[in-house]
Write an enzyme that holds these catalytic residues in place. Structure first.
Site, short mmCIF file in Angstrom:
data_model
loop_
_atom_site.label_atom_id
_atom_site.label_comp_id
_atom_site.label_asym_id
_atom_site.label_seq_id
_atom_site.Cartn_x
_atom_site.Cartn_y
_atom_site.Cartn_z
N GLU A 217 2.80 -1.67 0.42
CA GLU A 217 1.74 -1.31 0.92
C GLU A 217 0.80 -2.76 1.29
O GLU A 217 0.45 -3.63 0.56
CB GLU A 217 0.62 -0.41 0.12
CG GLU A 217 -0.52 -0.22 0.55
CD GLU A 217 -0.77 0.65 1.85
OE1 GLU A 217 -1.23 0.48 2.83
OE2 GLU A 217 0.45 1.52 1.81
N THR B 88 1.70 3.57 7.30
CA THR B 88 2.77 3.62 6.23
C THR B 88 3.99 4.32 6.62
O THR B 88 4.97 4.28 6.31
CB THR B 88 2.15 3.99 4.90
OG1 THR B 88 1.21 3.01 4.48
CG2 THR B 88 3.29 4.15 3.89
N HIS C 179 -3.38 -0.75 -1.57
CA HIS C 179 -4.08 0.03 -0.38
C HIS C 179 -5.43 -0.65 -0.19
O HIS C 179 -6.27 -0.88 -0.98
CB HIS C 179 -4.02 1.35 -0.65
CG HIS C 179 -4.00 1.93 0.64
ND1 HIS C 179 -5.24 2.15 1.19
CD2 HIS C 179 -3.46 2.96 1.16
CE1 HIS C 179 -5.17 3.06 2.13
NE2 HIS C 179 -4.07 3.49 2.25
N ASP D 257 4.52 -2.78 4.86
CA ASP D 257 4.78 -1.98 5.77
C ASP D 257 4.02 -2.09 6.98
O ASP D 257 4.25 -1.64 8.34
CB ASP D 257 4.12 -0.48 5.14
CG ASP D 257 2.91 -0.73 4.43
OD1 ASP D 257 2.32 -1.57 4.56
OD2 ASP D 257 2.53 0.44 4.04
N HIS D 258 2.78 -2.83 6.84
CA HIS D 258 1.79 -2.89 8.12
C HIS D 258 0.89 -3.78 7.72
O HIS D 258 0.76 -4.70 6.51
CB HIS D 258 1.19 -1.71 8.29
CG HIS D 258 0.36 -1.12 7.42
ND1 HIS D 258 -0.76 -1.39 6.58
CD2 HIS D 258 0.64 0.16 6.54
CE1 HIS D 258 -1.10 -0.58 5.88
NE2 HIS D 258 -0.35 0.33 5.71
#
Length: 627
Positions: A265, A307, A422, A481-482
């Protein structure tokens, strides 16, 4: 024989007709409202107290929805309003029952695409009895009461209001109800984007959810042709037929090996090899990068699905759709995927994510991806929490428990999706001792501490793999993921990287690290060819000697002309960067402007990939295509 009639007439004489109508309307309204409340809480989508502030938007939206239904029935049915309302009550009751049973099985409500894809209902159909609870009889308790009222007031209720008056009443209810829904929406958690069907239900109620689902189904599916034209089919066939043939470096070196994919994450590239106040932010990842294959020019390509888009890219080598999330909009499409290919070769395919299985509609979408086992938060012992508001299972515990759950008696493909790091990267307490001055108590400072904690967890994961004698027989893939910080929070990031705050530097920073460990192959290589998440599947397929003709990406060990198409249609290559927001081209090395006319044809060719992928997903192109 005349007694019932006399009694009925006596009661009707005691109650004036307008009051009879009000009693009947309130009875139906109350029954539907109580069933709706029962649904929201028996499914545990909403929590007590019922009248708590967290449920206010749902209650207001639900009441407004019922009023809209009643006013519409009143407008269209006229004299037969009460009878039609009873039919509406029956239909909604059936819907509530179906949703409750489906949620108990799949943890999310039924949607139109799912309803039309009968394969997702087969398993529920055989379990209806076991899914039904004795408490659900509550949903039918108003039926005897309404039948009794019909018997008492057995004469047909004729509403005298003409159409004009009914239209005025409908307009008044519309003017009051719709703004109430908008206010509820704006005060809910949904205003920043919809990530979970259950969150829509929690904030706006089940009636709003179904209305919204129907609206998008009509807009996206019925009003747009889902059949590919001859020209569209030719575009697709030409692309796959004319794909560039790359080399065969590392082809089949990991054939038959296990595959462990760790999607981290918000892990972004700038955190790698970063030292702050004398300490490495990611010492374990840095070590892994030096010992294995590290792709330091690897871009994320997520869009509205965040995600879930990263998961989609990894498993399909298709670009995410330009609007919304594939997991929510096209969960029942046919996809050619890595899990399906490995399953055919005897692998057990699993995904691990210590959160609600309905989040991003994973419980449905994973079936389309060919993932056999979904291990969600219901399957974990929630023994330690770290990050994401203090309610997420710590990555350390998540990794440890996940490895314990993997069946290692045969080849496996397992995807671990982390949670601790997160946004907004808080609630770590003493789990990290990284000194982040001068960014202490900023989002960036919190992020660096969060990633430092996650890095320590990854270090323990690698140690655990070695102790279990899995590391030397498993391809381990670790990537972010990002993005870590949205552009609105990037000021500190520019300072950290010592670059000017402009679009060129922002786009260059949209990298995520990718590390690949290949058993038996000497690593220690950094590969800087421009690449992106769509390229990961064909890279893994090449290593494992899998023919995957429908990948849109390229094997990163063999591609020579690197490029990455971002989902805002910006393009990054080894030579230049195209900023789609400003339609400008820059030299990738120093940011100096270039003549866009010299690169226009190549940029349009690369941009076409995203548009073609969008088309194939919208038209469910692989439904009629055999691998």
């Amino acid at each position: 024989m005349e007694v019932p009639s006399v009694k009925s007439n006596t009661i009707q004489n005691l109650i004036k007709k307008p009051f009879m109508e009000v009693i009947l309307m309130l009875a139906v309204f109350g029954g539907i409202f109580l069933k709706l409340i029962y649904f929201q809480f028996i499914t545990h989508i909403n929590g007590r107290p019922v009248l708590g502030s967290s449920n206010l938007s749902m209650l207001v939206s639900s009441i407004a929805a019922i009023f809209l239904i009643f006013s519409l029935v009143f407008l269209l049915s006229g004299k037969r309003t009460f009878g039609v309302l009873i039919i509406v009550d029956v239909v909604l009751t059936i819907l509530f029952v179906a949703d409750i049973l489906y949620i108990r099985y799949y943890t999310t409500a039924i949607t139109v695409p799912v309803l039309l894809a009968l394969k997702f209902l087969d398993s529920v159909e055989g379990s209806v009895v076991s899914l039904f609870s004795k408490k659900d009889i509550f949903l039918f308790l108003d039926f005897p009461f309404l039948i009794a009222l019909l018997f008492v007031f057995k004469q047909r209720i004729h509403l005298k209001a003409n159409f004009a008056k009914r239209l005025i009443i409908f307009a008044v209810v519309l003017v009051l109800s719709v703004p109430a829904m908008f206010i509820s929406f704006n005060k809910s958690d949904l205003k920043n984007g919809v990530f979970d069907n259950n969150q829509v239900i929690k904030n706006m109620g089940i009636l709003y959810f179904h209305a919204n689902d129907i609206f998008h189904f009509v807009k996206d599916d019925l009003l747009q042709s889902k059949t590919m034209t001859a020209e569209e089919k030719k575009q697709m066939e030409d692309f796959y037929k004319n794909k560039q043939v790359l080399g065969d470096k590392f082809k089949g070196v990991a054939k038959g090996k296990n595959l462990l994919i760790v999607q981290v994450e918000s892990l972004q590239g700038f955190a790698m090899n970063k030292t702050i106040n004398g300490k490495e932010v990611t010492p374990n990842l840095n070590k892994l990068a030096k010992e294995n294959f590290y792709f330091d020019n690897y871009f994320y390509q997520v869009k509205g699905g965040n995600t879930s888009d990263a998961e989609f890219l990894t498993n399909t080598s298709l670009y995410p759709i330009n609007e919304g999330a594939v997991f929510l909009r096209y969960p029942t499409n046919v996809y050619n995927t890595l899990p399906k290919a490995l399953k055919e070769r005897g692998y057990t395919t699993s995904s691990f994510h210590a959160y609600n299985p309905s989040f991003w509609n994973r419980s449905i979408m994973y079936q389309s991806l060919g993932i056999q086992n979904f291990i969600s938060y219901e399957d974990f012992n929630l023994d330690e929490f770290a990050g994401w508001g203090g309610y997420a299972l710590s990555d350390e515990s998540f990794f440890r428990q996940s490895l314990e759950k993997i069946d290692t008696t045969k080849p496996f493909c397992s995807m671990l999706i982390t949670l601790s790091s997160h946004h907004p990267y808080d609630y770590f307490g003493e789990k990290t001792n990284l000194d982040v001055k001068p960014y202490e108590k900023t989002v960036l400072g919190n992020y660096l501490g969060a990633i430092n904690y996650v890095d320590s967890c990854i270090g323990k994961l690698i140690e655990d793999l070695k102790k279990r004698n899995l590391y030397d027989n498993t391809v381990v893939v670790i990537y972010g993921d990002h993005y870590a910080l949205p552009k609105t929070q990037a000021s500190d990031l520019y300072k950290l990287e010592n670059v000017e705050p402009n679009n060129f530097n922002w786009l260059r920073l949209q990298k995520v690290p990718l590390i690949i460990h290949i058993p038996g192959v000497e690593g220690g290589q950094t590969i800087s060819t421009a690449s992106a998440q769509v390229d990961l599947l064909p890279t893994i397929a090449n290593l494992m000697d899998i023919d995957f003709p429908y990948a849109m990406g390229q094997d990163m060990f063999n591609k020579k002309d690197g490029f990455a198409l971002l989902r805002d249609y910006s393009v990054v290559t080894d030579k230049y960067l195209y900023d789609a927001s400003e339609s400008k081209v820059y030299n990738i090395k120093d940011g100096s402007p270039l003549n866009i006319d010299e690169y226009k044809n190549e940029i349009e060719k690369i941009m076409h990939l995203g548009k073609l992928s969008d088309l194939m997903i919208r038209k469910n192109a692989f439904k009629a295509v055999k691998k």
